[in-house]
Design an enzyme around this catalytic site. Structure first.
Site, PDB file in Angstrom:
ATOM      1  N   HIS A 262       0.817  -1.219   0.000  1.00  0.00           N
ATOM      2  CA  HIS A 262       0.000   0.000   0.000  1.00  0.00           C
ATOM      3  C   HIS A 262       0.852   1.272   0.000  1.00  0.00           C
ATOM      4  O   HIS A 262       0.484   2.263  -0.622  1.00  0.00           O
ATOM      5  CB  HIS A 262      -0.939   0.016   1.204  1.00  0.00           C
ATOM      6  CG  HIS A 262      -1.988  -1.053   1.136  1.00  0.00           C
ATOM      7  ND1 HIS A 262      -2.855  -1.151   0.062  1.00  0.00           N
ATOM      8  CD2 HIS A 262      -2.302  -2.061   1.967  1.00  0.00           C
ATOM      9  CE1 HIS A 262      -3.657  -2.190   0.274  1.00  0.00           C
ATOM     10  NE2 HIS A 262      -3.335  -2.758   1.411  1.00  0.00           N
TER      11      HIS A 262
ATOM     12  N   HIS B 218      11.472  45.846  -4.077  1.00  0.00           N
ATOM     13  CA  HIS B 218      11.552  44.379  -3.983  1.00  0.00           C
ATOM     14  C   HIS B 218      12.147  43.807  -5.259  1.00  0.00           C
ATOM     15  O   HIS B 218      11.430  43.331  -6.107  1.00  0.00           O
ATOM     16  CB  HIS B 218      10.147  43.819  -3.761  1.00  0.00           C
ATOM     17  CG  HIS B 218      10.146  42.401  -3.263  1.00  0.00           C
ATOM     18  ND1 HIS B 218      10.200  41.321  -4.096  1.00  0.00           N
ATOM     19  CD2 HIS B 218      10.106  41.898  -2.004  1.00  0.00           C
ATOM     20  CE1 HIS B 218      10.165  40.206  -3.374  1.00  0.00           C
ATOM     21  NE2 HIS B 218      10.105  40.516  -2.115  1.00  0.00           N
TER      22      HIS B 218
HETATM   23 ZN   LIG Z   1      -5.947  -6.166   0.040  1.00  0.00          ZN
END
Ligand SMILES: [Zn+2]
Length: 439
Positions: free
Chosen positions: A265, A344
């Site tokens: 996963h 700036h």
């Molecule tokens: Zn699974």
């Protein structure tokens, strides 16, 4: 050219009840049809206000053993098998309503969800599908030895090598993923776990609903399960199932070939994140060069009717287009005459980051004004998150400013994702939140 594929949703509401893996309690899951471009959303029917969570990689929370998504304090665990079934069976838009924080685990495979989708039926909708076309090889690799490579292909294919500890149970399988192949070859493959991994969880009572009825347990050389293996290579098939489920979080159909070695996963979701990032980059870069006129945009005077800002604080020259109700693109040309360049910085003029955020906020305000269609309420800029400045903006640059409404709560709150793009590259981005108050 392939024929246009259309988005699909389920034909009617269908549900089933079973045991939740972690709590061991009864859980009921119901699929509901949803409109085009809705995607898959989980709905917690058991909580107050019945919150929904987008099945999107931005909402990924944890990848320990199973995939958990969430928004705010609301969580939905173990979403990968139902997402795999919806994605592979061709369901683009649906509400997955549950009265628990995870789906019923069934037999540990995607079979119960496939049965459910078939019970509900699948119907075509009027909008074309959205694809992610792999244009060049991409890859992710984790410290644990997982490797995922994604190659261009005109189909969605997965070639997977799975290997257990000491390379036990090494299995390989390569398939194109279609609804019928998924149903026959992948959906029935059950979750498998190693005894050493689940023993501490059982001791802590963290998997009350876990049993040999919903997982295959591997202990040393032994394979324990209630019913015999459904395929001699059931493990690699389940790995492919998990890849499909985790990549479904991209929210688009993938045209590409996934080559996976020892996936899990963590690696799967990292690849999903990389795809989502690449998709964002592509979408933000598709700013039109030809400036449309007429109804599709707003010229300076129309912009000034909506925004109260005036020189030198008006950071929008023109709106060049809206896409549906949720997206807007505007431009701002930066010249050396901008007052902020005086300080700036002297001799090195770069546009201050706060002015870029201000420009994004102004463009987002125009979108919200269009959406609320009222002038009695005014949107106040509430917060800026995930602000990133990637490249400097110099005098002479034209900024394409994109804003997309990502979340709205009634008339009270709205969240937008915004980008500044110069010369086809994202130079800055931010998530801006607004609240609405009566004037
Ligand atoms: Zn699974």
């Amino acid at each position: 050219m392939a024929a246009t594929e259309f988005q699909q949703t389920v034909g009617k509401i269908a549900g089933f009840t079973g045991t939740a893996l972690h709590t061991g309690e009864k859980a009921t899951l119901r699929l509901h049809p949803a409109p085009v471009d809705h995607g898959i959303k989980f709905k917690r029917k058991d909580l107050q206000d019945e919150p929904t969570i987008d099945a999107k990689i931005e909402n990924l929370k944890t990848v320990e053993r199973a995939t958990t998504i969430g928004e705010g304090s609301v969580r939905v665990h173990t979403v990968e098998h139902v997402l795999a079934a919806l994605s592979a069976m061709g369901v683009d838009n649906a509400i997955v309503e549950m009265d628990a924080n995870e789906p019923p685990i069934g037999d540990g495979s995607a079979q119960p969800y496939v049965d459910l989708i078939k019970k509900a039926g699948v119907t075509a909708q009027e909008e074309p599908r959205k694809f992610f076309d792999v244009r060049e090889p991409m890859h992710v690799e984790t410290k644990t030895g997982a490797l995922l490579v994604l190659l261009p292909d005109d189909k969605f294919r997965i070639s997977c090598t799975q290997a257990g500890p000491n390379n036990q149970f090494t299995q390989f399988l390569s398939l194109e993923i279609t609804p019928s192949i998924f149903e026959g070859e992948i959906a029935p493959a059950r979750t498998f776990v190693y005894y050493e991994d689940v023993e501490p969880l059982m001791d802590k009572n963290l998997i009350k609903g876990g049993s040999l009825e919903n997982a295959i347990v591997v202990r040393g050389e032994a394979v324990l399960s209630k019913e015999p293996l459904r395929f001699s290579d059931e493990f690699v098939r389940h790995k492919i199932l998990d890849i499909i489920g985790d990549l479904a979080l991209v929210g688009r159909r993938i045209r590409g070939h996934v080559v996976a070695v020892k996936p899990g996963h963590a690696a799967n979701s990292e690849l999903a994140r990389a795809l989502a990032r690449e998709q964002t980059r592509r979408s933000a870069m598709s700013a039109p060069r030809a400036i449309p006129i007429g109804d599709s945009g707003l010229d300076t005077s129309e912009v000034m009717k909506i925004l109260p800002h005036r020189y030198p604080f008006l950071m929008v020259d023109r709106v060049i287009g809206f896409e549906g109700e949720n997206k807007i693109t505007a431009i701002k040309s930066i010249t050396i005459n901008e007052p902020f360049f005086q300080g700036h910085f002297p001799g090195h003029p770069v546009m201050p980051g706060v002015m870029q955020v201000e420009a994004m906020a102004q463009v987002a305000s125009i979108l919200l004004f269009k959406l609320t269609k009222t002038s009695s309420r005014v949107g106040y800029f509430m917060s800026a998150d995930q602000v990133k400045f990637r490249k400097p903006i110099f005098p002479g640059d034209t900024i394409f400013i994109h804003a997309e409404l990502t979340r709205a709560r009634g008339n009270r709150m709205a969240k937008t994702k915004c980008y500044c793009v110069v010369n086809d590259a994202i130079v800055s981005e931010a998530e801006l939140m607004f609240t609405f108050l009566d004037k």
